[in-house]
Design an enzyme around this catalytic site. Structure first.
Site, PDB file in Angstrom:
ATOM      1  N   GLY A  42       0.815  -1.142   0.103  1.00 38.96           N
ATOM      2  CA  GLY A  42      -0.121   0.253   0.014  1.00 38.96           C
ATOM      3  C   GLY A  42       0.865   1.227  -0.018  1.00 38.96           C
ATOM      4  N   SER A 286     -17.739  17.268   0.628  1.00 38.08           N
ATOM      5  CA  SER A 286     -16.928  17.283   1.929  1.00 38.08           C
ATOM      6  C   SER A 286     -17.705  17.746   3.065  1.00 38.08           C
ATOM      7  CB  SER A 286     -15.718  17.994   1.632  1.00 38.08           C
ATOM      8  OG  SER A 286     -15.271  18.292   3.092  1.00 38.08           O
ATOM      9  N   ARG A 339     -21.196  11.858  11.637  1.00 42.96           N
ATOM     10  CA  ARG A 339     -21.687  11.684  10.572  1.00 42.96           C
ATOM     11  C   ARG A 339     -23.074  10.350  10.786  1.00 42.96           C
ATOM     12  NH1 ARG A 339     -16.062  10.837   7.460  1.00 42.96           N
ATOM     13  NH2 ARG A 339     -15.731  13.048   7.076  1.00 42.96           N
ATOM     14  N   HIS A 421     -19.224   5.143   2.741  1.00 43.20           N
ATOM     15  CA  HIS A 421     -17.907   5.989   2.507  1.00 43.20           C
ATOM     16  C   HIS A 421     -16.518   5.487   3.310  1.00 43.20           C
ATOM     17  CE1 HIS A 421     -15.642   9.800   2.572  1.00 43.20           C
ATOM     18  NE2 HIS A 421     -15.509   9.626   3.892  1.00 43.20           N
ATOM     19  N   GLU A 445      -6.764   2.776   7.286  1.00 40.08           N
ATOM     20  CA  GLU A 445      -7.899   2.362   7.113  1.00 40.08           C
ATOM     21  C   GLU A 445      -8.078   0.749   7.385  1.00 40.08           C
ATOM     22  OE1 GLU A 445     -10.369   4.165   4.074  1.00 40.08           O
ATOM     23  OE2 GLU A 445     -12.376   2.790   4.581  1.00 40.08           O
ATOM     24  N   ARG A 455     -16.336   6.973  12.851  1.00 37.73           N
ATOM     25  CA  ARG A 455     -15.336   7.626  12.923  1.00 37.73           C
ATOM     26  C   ARG A 455     -15.712   9.343  12.798  1.00 37.73           C
ATOM     27  NH1 ARG A 455     -12.522  10.393   8.703  1.00 37.73           N
ATOM     28  NH2 ARG A 455     -13.414   9.149   6.847  1.00 37.73           N
ATOM     29  N   LEU A 461      -7.280  10.564   7.915  1.00 35.96           N
ATOM     30  CA  LEU A 461      -5.871  10.879   7.429  1.00 35.96           C
ATOM     31  C   LEU A 461      -5.100  11.160   8.746  1.00 35.96           C
ATOM     32  CD1 LEU A 461      -6.702  13.725   5.036  1.00 35.96           C
ATOM     33  CD2 LEU A 461      -6.711  11.488   4.596  1.00 35.96           C
TER      34      LEU A 461
END
Ligand SMILES: Cc1cc2nc3c(=O)[nH]c(=O)nc-3n(C[C@H](O)[C@H](O)[C@H](O)COP(=O)(O)OP(=O)(O)OC[C@H]3O[C@@H](n4cnc5c(N)ncnc54)[C@H](O)[C@@H]3O)c2cc1C
Length: 660
Positions: A42, A286, A339, A421, A445, A455, A461
């Protein structure tokens, strides 16, 4: 006998664990580092930062990615920002507050010690990236600027316009390039890891497919690090890049790595709604837009019906007839609730008939108030590229006046709806980020470690870079300290033969099915099953039905799949088929976990377990643990549940409250 997990959390108060750990961990001396190889699979933010750091420390790194450049890893898509507890705004932020918000945002299902460490190193990430030249937005006076993201009452999100992931990845890539140039990192682009090789119970290599030639190749190392991202594409439609897949993670699971909390899947509230059945990708708008955008639906069902039939436009509805339902239900956090809360609230409004597009599955995100207050220039400076992106996709400009009622200007609202997402679940790792397979690590992730059941925005990030720059480079040494005594392995060993032959046999099996259905058609069907039965609202009956349908879908895949071409050379359909084989297994894992977890928490909402107000109802007495799943030797067999109990010492576990 009950199986247990050792999460290797250091002793001492939560705020001192990481400092103590670093003071006492074993180190590898500089000469021995030169003898040790590490495979990093990765090149997203987690993988690139880890590979660059390990190379800089002196290890020999083999770094793999499926794209033609590390810079095309999915991390590049990240828009909104990255959190850190710098407290530049002097608004009361601190390491403790970031830690607390993250644990609370995760609905008290994350491991306390890991989250504290994450908050602790968050500030180092910003310093590191600034030193690399990442062009974070700045205030007029030169100070780095911040904005707010969901689940926090402070402004702690650092950003680079709506392209934060891109800029951070360019920073990590420049560090990586330096090590490639120095000969410490060998980069393998367009290589896909198909299997991990275990020798004497330690991960000692991988089998990777050269995606251009179709050849299988063997690689050996003293440790293997998996940084291959999340499994959101199990649902077919998601905001993830089309190439995102969980094959490497699932293969590690098949080889003995436990998979933790798979049912914790994040559904993001602000995505462009699905607009037809030919679509293969969804677009995120966003979360940063929720700083200034207000989410609403019409109060009156009649207005909603007119919007759905196209007789009316959003801008025809005056202020008093709008229901800013997040501000109404959650006055303390308003549009900046986490969220999971915002997504469920949108679903609730749409389920009750208040949806605003022709499918009834959309709500508005509106900038009229902020544009009228701050002026269009200020808003475009903050979100200009996101407005452009929205307009390119929908042909509607959210910065354009659409109507004027009683002297008030109304701008075109965006239409948004929740979509898959991010995946909080992932490969189980201990405090050192090692999986249940010795020498196999997982970061970014791809692991489950820091976000609990939900999250917070701008924290992925932060976690990927924390793992790659600041955590793994320490913890992996504790393992590698012994490895200096180990000889380099010959890849002609029986374990490599066995692994490669297994992959070869799978490729032949898939090519020889010679059925009638394309990979995409079966994947789309999997996506429907997942969204319908394992999506935003889950029930026992729905999950059982979903599992039944997925078992039949595997049968269909195994007997009726068609892959054109041959296994030699480039064959994208074959590569997608491998991914789909693993998405089906992943879908079942999500459903098994969701079925057993008889509570609602974060992104996992069991309709049977909700309060009278429709909020998630946790059951701490029975489910205060990480749910880990062990593979039982065959994809069609149900996995076994193993629990890692959670222990909180710094934070009081309570019901989340975003109302006051
Ligand atoms: C549209 C969008 C916007 C986002 N915005 C934000 C944001 O503003 N802030 C935030 O914090 N988070 C954001 N996120 C989440 C965040 O971008 C991701 O969680 C994060 O970038 C993942 O990084 P990673 O390094 O773990 O994995 P990735 O970036 O997904 O990288 C995976 C790497 O693994 C490689 N790989 C995969 N499989 C294999 C294999 N079998 N063999 C070899 N290589 C393999 C790939 O080539 C790639 O290099 C956003 C996500 C999306 C979808």
């Amino acid at each position: 006998m009950t199986k247990t997990l050792n999460s290797r959390i250091p002793e001492g108060p939560v705020a001192e664990k990481w400092t103590n750990y670093k003071a006492h961990q074993r180190l590898v001396n500089p000469k021995n580092k030169l003898k040790l190889d590490v495979i990093v699979v990765g090149t997203g933010l987690a993988g690139a930062s880890a590979a660059a750091s390990l190379g800089e420390m002196g290890f020999n790194v083999l770094n793999f990615c499926i794209q033609d450049s590390p810079r095309r890893a999915h991390s590049i898509a990240a828009q909104g920002g990255i959190n850190a507890a710098k407290n530049y705004q002097n608004d009361g932020d601190s390491i403790y507050r970031l830690f607390y918000d993250t644990v609370k945002g995760g609905d008290y299902r994350a491991r306390e010690s890991n989250v504290y460490r994450l908050a602790e190193v968050s500030n180092d990430i910003i310093d590191q990236c600034v030193a690399q030249g990442v062009p974070f937005a700045r205030e007029y006076g030169g100070m780095l600027a911040n904005r707010s993201f969901g689940g926090a009452q402070v402004s702690r999100t650092f950003y680079a316009k709506g392209q934060t992931g891109q800029q951070l990845l360019l920073g990590a890539y420049s560090s990586l390039s330096l090590q490639i140039q120095a000969g410490k990192v060998k980069l393998y682009t367009r290589y896909e890891m198909e299997d991990v090789v275990i020798v004497d119970e330690h991960a000692r290599g991988i089998i990777a497919k050269n995606l251009v030639s179709g050849e299988l190749e063997r690689f050996t190392a003293n440790a293997v690090v998996i940084a291959t991202g999340g499994y959101g594409n199990t649902y077919f439609l998601s905001t993830n890049a089309m190439g995102c897949n969980c094959t490497a993670a699932v293969q590690c699971y098949r080889k003995g790595a436990y998979f933790a909390n798979p049912s914790y899947v994040q559904i993001h509230p602000t995505c462009i709604p699905v607009h037809g059945d030919k679509q293969s990708k969804l677009t995120l708008m966003s979360e940063s837009l929720r700083n200034d955008g207000r989410i609403w639906v019409p109060k009156n069902l009649d207005d909603a019906k007119k919007l759905q039939s196209g007789e009316m436009k959003g801008s025809d509805i005056p202020e008093e007839a709008r229901d800013y339902y997040l501000e109404r239900r959650y006055p303390a956090f308003g549009n900046l609730v986490p969220r999971d809360v915002a997504s469920r609230a949108a679903k609730e409004r749409c389920d009750n008939g208040h949806g605003v597009n022709n499918t009834g599955l959309a709500v508005y995100l509106d900038f009229s108030e902020s544009i009228n207050r701050l002026g269009i220039d200020a808003i475009l400076q903050r979100y200009g590229n996101l407005f452009d992106m929205y307009e390119e996709i929908t042909d509607v400009n959210p910065g354009e006046v659409a109507n004027e009622i009683d002297g008030v200007k109304y701008y075109n609202p965006m239409m948004i709806f929740p979509a898959i997402h991010y995946t909080m679940g992932g490969i189980w790792v201990d405090y050192e980020l090692m999986t249940t397979v010795s020498g196999l690590f997982s970061i970014g992730e791809c692991n489950f470690s820091d976000h609990g059941a939900n999250r917070l925005g701008a924290s992925a990030l932060m976690q990927g870079l924390a793992d790659g720059y600041f955590v793994l480079p320490y913890t992996i040494q504790n393992y590698l300290a012994d490895q200096a005594l180990w000889p380099h392995l010959d890849t002609n060993r029986a374990e490599f033969d066995e692994a490669e032959n297994g992959v070869k046999a799978e490729l032949d099996r898939l090519m020889n099915i010679k059925g009638k259905r394309s990979v995409d058609s079966i994947h789309k069907e999997l996506g429907h099953i997942m969204w319908e039965h394992v999506g935003m609202g889950r029930t026992k009956e729905g999950l059982e039905e979903g599992l039944k349908q997925m078992a039949s879908l595997r049968e269909e895949f195994n007997t009726n799949l068609f892959i054109p071409g041959s296994k030699e050379g480039l064959n994208i359909e074959l590569d997608k088929a491998i991914h789909l084989r693993d998405f089906i297994l992943m879908g079942e894992l999500v459903a098994y976990d969701a079925l057993h977890r008889e509570e609602s928490c974060g992104g996992h909402f069991r309709e049977e377990h909700q309060t009278e107000e429709g909020e998630a109802k946790r059951d701490d007495e029975n489910f205060f643990y990480v749910g880990c799943w062990e593979y039982k030797g065959d994809d069609a067999k149900a996995p076994e549940l193993i629990k890692e109990p959670l222990e909180y010492e710094a934070i009081k576990v309570q019901t989340r409250n975003y109302k006051n």
